[in-house]
Design an enzyme around this catalytic site. Structure first.
Site, PDB file in Angstrom:
ATOM      1  CG  PHE A  30      -7.531   7.805   5.099  1.00  0.00           C
ATOM      2  CD1 PHE A  30      -7.625   6.909   6.149  1.00  0.00           C
ATOM      3  CD2 PHE A  30      -7.846   7.351   3.825  1.00  0.00           C
ATOM      4  CE1 PHE A  30      -8.027   5.594   5.937  1.00  0.00           C
ATOM      5  CE2 PHE A  30      -8.246   6.032   3.594  1.00  0.00           C
ATOM      6  CZ  PHE A  30      -8.332   5.160   4.670  1.00  0.00           C
ATOM      7  N   GLY A  31      -9.382  10.334   3.813  1.00  0.00           N
ATOM      8  CA  GLY A  31     -10.466  10.129   2.854  1.00  0.00           C
ATOM      9  C   GLY A  31     -11.796  10.698   3.319  1.00  0.00           C
ATOM     10  CB  THR A  81      -0.933   0.020   1.235  1.00  0.00           C
ATOM     11  OG1 THR A  81      -1.792   1.165   1.147  1.00  0.00           O
ATOM     12  CG2 THR A  81      -0.175   0.075   2.547  1.00  0.00           C
ATOM     13  NE  ARG A 116      -8.343   0.099   5.418  1.00  0.00           N
ATOM     14  CZ  ARG A 116      -9.061   1.236   5.382  1.00  0.00           C
ATOM     15  NH1 ARG A 116      -9.203   1.973   6.463  1.00  0.00           N
ATOM     16  NH2 ARG A 116      -9.626   1.638   4.254  1.00  0.00           N
ATOM     17  CD  GLU A 176      -6.968   0.374  -7.221  1.00  0.00           C
ATOM     18  OE1 GLU A 176      -7.934   0.949  -7.743  1.00  0.00           O
ATOM     19  OE2 GLU A 176      -6.674   0.467  -6.028  1.00  0.00           O
ATOM     20  CE  LYS A 183      -6.873   1.881   1.762  1.00  0.00           C
ATOM     21  NZ  LYS A 183      -6.949   1.122   0.505  1.00  0.00           N
ATOM     22  CE  LYS A 193     -11.389   4.540   9.708  1.00  0.00           C
ATOM     23  NZ  LYS A 193     -10.538   5.131   8.666  1.00  0.00           N
ATOM     24  CG  ASP A 251      -9.371  -1.573  -3.748  1.00  0.00           C
ATOM     25  OD1 ASP A 251      -8.303  -1.032  -4.050  1.00  0.00           O
ATOM     26  OD2 ASP A 251     -10.475  -1.190  -4.191  1.00  0.00           O
ATOM     27  CB  SER A 252     -11.656   0.211   1.460  1.00  0.00           C
ATOM     28  OG  SER A 252     -10.489   0.998   1.395  1.00  0.00           O
TER      29      SER A 252
HETATM   30  P1  IMP Z   1      -8.330   2.401  -2.301  1.00  0.00           P
HETATM   31  O1  IMP Z   1      -8.780   1.300  -1.388  1.00  0.00           O
HETATM   32  O2  IMP Z   1      -6.900   2.754  -2.086  1.00  0.00           O
HETATM   33  O3  IMP Z   1      -8.699   2.153  -3.720  1.00  0.00           O
HETATM   34  O4  IMP Z   1      -9.088   3.732  -1.883  1.00  0.00           O
HETATM   35  C1  IMP Z   1     -10.366   3.745  -1.431  1.00  0.00           C
HETATM   36  C2  IMP Z   1     -10.845   5.141  -1.196  1.00  0.00           C
HETATM   37  O5  IMP Z   1     -12.032   5.021  -0.421  1.00  0.00           O
HETATM   38  C3  IMP Z   1      -9.888   6.011  -0.386  1.00  0.00           C
HETATM   39  O6  IMP Z   1      -9.146   6.863  -1.175  1.00  0.00           O
HETATM   40  C4  IMP Z   1     -10.837   6.821   0.476  1.00  0.00           C
HETATM   41  O7  IMP Z   1     -11.242   7.960  -0.220  1.00  0.00           O
HETATM   42  C5  IMP Z   1     -12.026   5.897   0.644  1.00  0.00           C
HETATM   43  N1  IMP Z   1     -11.874   5.124   1.897  1.00  0.00           N
HETATM   44  C6  IMP Z   1     -11.633   3.803   2.032  1.00  0.00           C
HETATM   45  N2  IMP Z   1     -11.539   3.467   3.322  1.00  0.00           N
HETATM   46  C7  IMP Z   1     -11.731   4.597   4.013  1.00  0.00           C
HETATM   47  C8  IMP Z   1     -11.726   4.896   5.389  1.00  0.00           C
HETATM   48  O8  IMP Z   1     -11.494   4.059   6.266  1.00  0.00           O
HETATM   49  N3  IMP Z   1     -11.965   6.175   5.701  1.00  0.00           N
HETATM   50  C9  IMP Z   1     -12.201   7.141   4.772  1.00  0.00           C
HETATM   51  N4  IMP Z   1     -12.194   6.933   3.479  1.00  0.00           N
HETATM   52  C10 IMP Z   1     -11.960   5.651   3.089  1.00  0.00           C
END
Ligand code: IMP
Length: 203
Positions: A147-148, A10, A176, A43, A15, A170, A72-73
């Site tokens: 984040f995110g 990653t 996760r 991806e 994460k 969290k 991935d989320s």
């Molecule tokens: P990826 O898993 O790296 O493709 O990204 C998934 C996207 O979903 C991230 O960039 C975040 O914007 C959002 N995301 C996934 N998990 C979380 C979390 O635990 N908190 C906030 N945003 C999340």
């Protein structure tokens, strides 16, 4: 019990910290190391996280890696028919939180869920673990942690957003942490099995 070193592929330090915290809470012989190498995680744009993860695992295997995992989320919003879902990363970088809140303006159905899929590659075999947390999208962003989309996601049973929670808080409910706990449980059983194998060979 022998030790097991696993790489977490990653580029996302948040994460990594979240998953590391899950593993640090228990007495385990498993060591996690962040492996930040952009070219090993390719991806595809697919409509389901499992497919994306399986593809990414295969790709990393072809690069010669073993004993690693990928996560991935995505955030799935009911009123937007599951958008942004697997496209969450791209949507976060483009329209971001303000864009999502604008799409939900005057929308009373704020239901959403986060989903996490972990693909573990262990001795050449792939195992998938998933975790989901249901909640709702807040009216305004709140909080400074995480984040995110953390500042706009309120998990069911709480009034705080993820961004108002410490990492440990969290981790008590997050998607996760749920997927990571399943993987941890699997790995501990795996290691216990290994001990039995070794004993069989010894005696
Ligand atoms: P990826 O898993 O790296 O493709 O990204 C998934 C996207 O979903 C991230 O960039 C975040 O914007 C959002 N995301 C996934 N998990 C979380 C979390 O635990 N908190 C906030 N945003 C999340």
């Amino acid at each position: 019990m022998r030790t097991l070193k696993l790489y977490f592929l990653t580029n996302n330090k948040h994460k990594y910290s979240e998953i590391l915290d899950i593993f640090k809470r228990v007495k385990t012989q498993i060591r996690i190391e962040m492996y930040s190498y952009p070219n090993t995680k390719l991806e595809i744009q697919a409509e389901n996280l499992e497919e994306i993860v399986k593809f990414a695992v295969k790709y990393a295997r072809r690069k010669g890696l073993d004993n690693f995992f990928i996560e991935d989320s995505g955030l799935f919003i009911e009123a937007l028919k599951g958008f942004p879902g697997p496209f969450s990363s791209y949507v976060f970088k483009t329209i971001g939180i303000p864009g999502i809140l604008r799409l939900l303006e005057n929308e009373t159905n704020r239901k959403a869920f986060f989903k996490s899929v972990i693909g573990l590659c262990l001795n050449g075999k792939t195992y998938i673990f998933t975790g989901v947390v249901k909640g709702r999208i807040s009216e305004i962003p709140r909080g400074k942690y995480g984040f995110g989309f953390d500042p706009i996601f309120i998990p069911n049973g709480f009034s705080k957003t993820f961004a108002e929670m410490t990492l440990k808080e969290k981790n008590t409910v997050s998607h996760r942490s749920r997927a990571a706990k399943k993987m941890l449980n699997f790995l501990q059983n795996f290691l216990r099995g290994d001990v039995m194998e070794e004993n069989k060979n010894t005696f």
